[in-house]
Design a protein around this motif. Structure first.
Motif, short mmCIF file in Angstrom:
data_model
loop_
_atom_site.label_atom_id
_atom_site.label_comp_id
_atom_site.label_asym_id
_atom_site.label_seq_id
_atom_site.Cartn_x
_atom_site.Cartn_y
_atom_site.Cartn_z
N LEU A 1 0.87 -1.17 0.00
CA LEU A 1 0.00 0.00 0.00
C LEU A 1 0.91 1.22 0.00
CD1 LEU A 1 -1.75 -2.39 1.17
CD2 LEU A 1 -3.17 -0.63 2.20
N GLU B 1 -2.64 8.25 1.72
CA GLU B 1 -2.15 7.82 3.02
C GLU B 1 -3.14 6.78 3.55
OE1 GLU B 1 0.32 7.82 5.25
OE2 GLU B 1 -1.08 6.82 6.60
N ARG C 1 16.94 6.27 -3.02
CA ARG C 1 17.42 7.58 -3.51
C ARG C 1 16.20 8.34 -3.98
NH1 ARG C 1 21.28 6.02 -8.02
NH2 ARG C 1 21.45 8.25 -8.30
N CYS D 1 8.60 5.32 -6.68
CA CYS D 1 8.12 5.92 -5.44
C CYS D 1 7.96 7.41 -5.56
CB CYS D 1 9.14 5.70 -4.33
SG CYS D 1 8.99 4.15 -3.55
N GLY D 2 6.81 7.90 -5.20
CA GLY D 2 6.60 9.34 -5.15
C GLY D 2 6.30 9.97 -6.48
N SER E 1 2.34 1.19 4.09
CA SER E 1 3.24 2.28 4.42
C SER E 1 2.45 3.50 4.89
CB SER E 1 4.07 2.64 3.19
OG SER E 1 4.99 3.66 3.50
N1 SAH Z 1 1.34 7.87 2.43
C1 SAH Z 1 2.11 6.69 2.66
C2 SAH Z 1 2.22 5.87 1.43
C3 SAH Z 1 3.13 6.44 0.38
S1 SAH Z 1 4.23 5.19 0.06
C4 SAH Z 1 3.45 7.05 3.26
O1 SAH Z 1 3.72 8.21 3.40
O2 SAH Z 1 4.19 6.15 3.65
C5 SAH Z 1 5.40 5.88 -0.90
C6 SAH Z 1 6.76 5.96 -0.26
O3 SAH Z 1 7.57 6.72 -1.14
C7 SAH Z 1 6.77 6.71 1.06
O4 SAH Z 1 7.80 6.24 1.87
C8 SAH Z 1 7.06 8.10 0.59
O5 SAH Z 1 7.53 8.92 1.63
C9 SAH Z 1 8.09 7.84 -0.47
N2 SAH Z 1 8.23 8.91 -1.45
C10 SAH Z 1 7.35 9.85 -1.80
N3 SAH Z 1 7.86 10.64 -2.74
C11 SAH Z 1 9.10 10.18 -3.00
C12 SAH Z 1 10.12 10.55 -3.91
N4 SAH Z 1 9.96 11.59 -4.72
N5 SAH Z 1 11.25 9.83 -3.92
C13 SAH Z 1 11.41 8.76 -3.11
N6 SAH Z 1 10.47 8.35 -2.24
C14 SAH Z 1 9.34 9.06 -2.18
#
Ligand code: SAH
Length: 349
Positions: A156, A161, A289, A334-335, A192
């Motif tokens: 997830l 969130e 990263r 991610c992100g 997460s």
């Molecule tokens: N809202 C939840 C689920 C998001 S999961 C949370 O905050 O955990 C996605 C993961 O990627 C989280 O750890 C988030 O902080 C991270 N993330 C978000 N943007 C990112 C980016 N630009 N680069 C790397 N990680 C990132």
């Protein structure tokens, strides 16, 4: 929007179908069909029952609208919801199986400075059935069945969130892990959170022993506040207590996500401070990263710097890995996921 039949558990569905004056075995057929990712209009039921269901429920609450395939085999799916909203999901292929990253909200209201999912704010929560359908339709599309699943693991970690949509997410997890359905074990599921402490505590009582993952990204509350507004509400010490609580209740070790941002949280002093915070805890650290997002002027560290950070943790006896970034060439890392990737499809069609 009509109701969503995939919100119903097997038991609820059985009660519903009986209340419509149908035999019990019909409910099982419908449940199996839905779990195989079928639309209501494809279910093996009488035309009269199909009509009844279609009057009240969405035929296809989550439709795969587009698929992008990255050079490394990662696939990004753009899903169209019944109300025209779009969400994204990612399927990553590993040796041990396929992991699907699912979204839990359209957009997000947490406001983390490095994340694309939150750029447009929160649009709405997804229902339990919509989250589950992300997986059911991908499993079907990839040629999976209920016995031989094409999706074996779920994270997830898409947009949203999860603990800001607590009830729907818990219901989703119960249906995901229930026997007779797609039945993915909680051990193969990671949730997460950015660290919503009250929900973390409640979650320990739900009886779903999954991999609880917390986005930490900083070693002090002051530094965390610079990139994560949620840090104004909850302290790192409270998050760590909630993690211990989860471990006590479930026996599951927990995981911290730590995205390395140049000039922010990534030098050796931070690695030493992170060690101090986490030493002796039954936890693991996932370093990533930072994936650069063009609207945000934060930059990533070099690979060398990332390995240096990892080296300090390892030398200090902290269990840690540097995560490979998958699917970044298709905006699937991610992100990088965003709520309104292509704008509202209804206006385009
Ligand atoms: N809202 C939840 C689920 C998001 S999961 C949370 O905050 O955990 C996605 C993961 O990627 C989280 O750890 C988030 O902080 C991270 N993330 C978000 N943007 C990112 C980016 N630009 N680069 C790397 N990680 C990132």
């Amino acid at each position: 929007m009509k109701e969503i039949l995939q919100d119903y558990s097997r038991e609820d569905l059985s009660a519903l179908i009986e209340s419509l004056g149908e035999k019990k075995f019909r409910a099982e057929q419908i449940f199996l069909g839905l779990m195989q990712g079928k639309k209501i209009s494809e279910l093996p039921v009488s035309p009269a029952l199909r009509e009844k269901l279609l009057e009240r429920f969405e035929d296809e609450p989550v439709r795969i609208y587009k698929t992008f395939t990255a050079a490394d085999g990662t696939k990004k799916f753009l899903f169209l919801l019944s109300d025209g909203n779009l969400i994204e999901g990612v399927l990553m292929k590993y040796k041990y199986g396929n992991t699907q990253c699912v979204s839990t909200q359209v957009g997000c209201r947490m406001g983390c400075k490095f994340c694309a999912s939150t750029l447009g704010g929160l649009v709405r929560n997804l229902t339990a059935g919509e989250i589950l359908s992300e997986i059911l339709v991908v499993n079907r599309m990839e040629g999976g069945t209920l016995k031989d699943r094409a999706v074996t693991n779920v994270v997830l970690m898409g947009s949203g969130e999860p603990f800001d949509n607590y009830e729907n997410v818990v219901k989703f997890l119960k249906n995901l892990t229930a026997e007779g359905g797609i039945n993915i074990s909680a051990r193969n599921v990671s949730l997460s959170t950015c660290g919503l402490v009250p929900q973390m505590k409640s979650f320990g009582n739900e009886g779903i022993p999954l991999n609880l993952t917390v986005s930490l990204h900083a070693v002090t509350d002051d530094e965390r506040r610079r990139t994560m507004p949620v840090a104004n509400k909850y302290k790192i010490s409270e998050i760590l207590d909630a993690c211990s609580d989860y471990f006590k209740k479930t026996g599951r070790r927990y995981i911290f996500e730590y995205s390395l941002i140049s000039g922010e949280n990534a030098d050796e002093a931070h690695a030493e401070a992170l060690t101090k915070l986490l030493k002796g805890r039954p936890c693991h650290v996932n370093l990533i990263r930072l994936n650069e997002v063009k609207e945000r002027n934060l930059s990533s560290v070099s690979e060398k710097e990332a390995y240096r950070f990892l080296g300090v943790l390892e030398k200090n006896g902290i269990s840690a890995t540097l995560r490979r970034s998958m699917g970044s060439d298709i905006g699937g890392a991610c992100g990088q996921l965003r709520a309104k990737h292509l704008g509202d499809v209804k206006h385009e069609d």
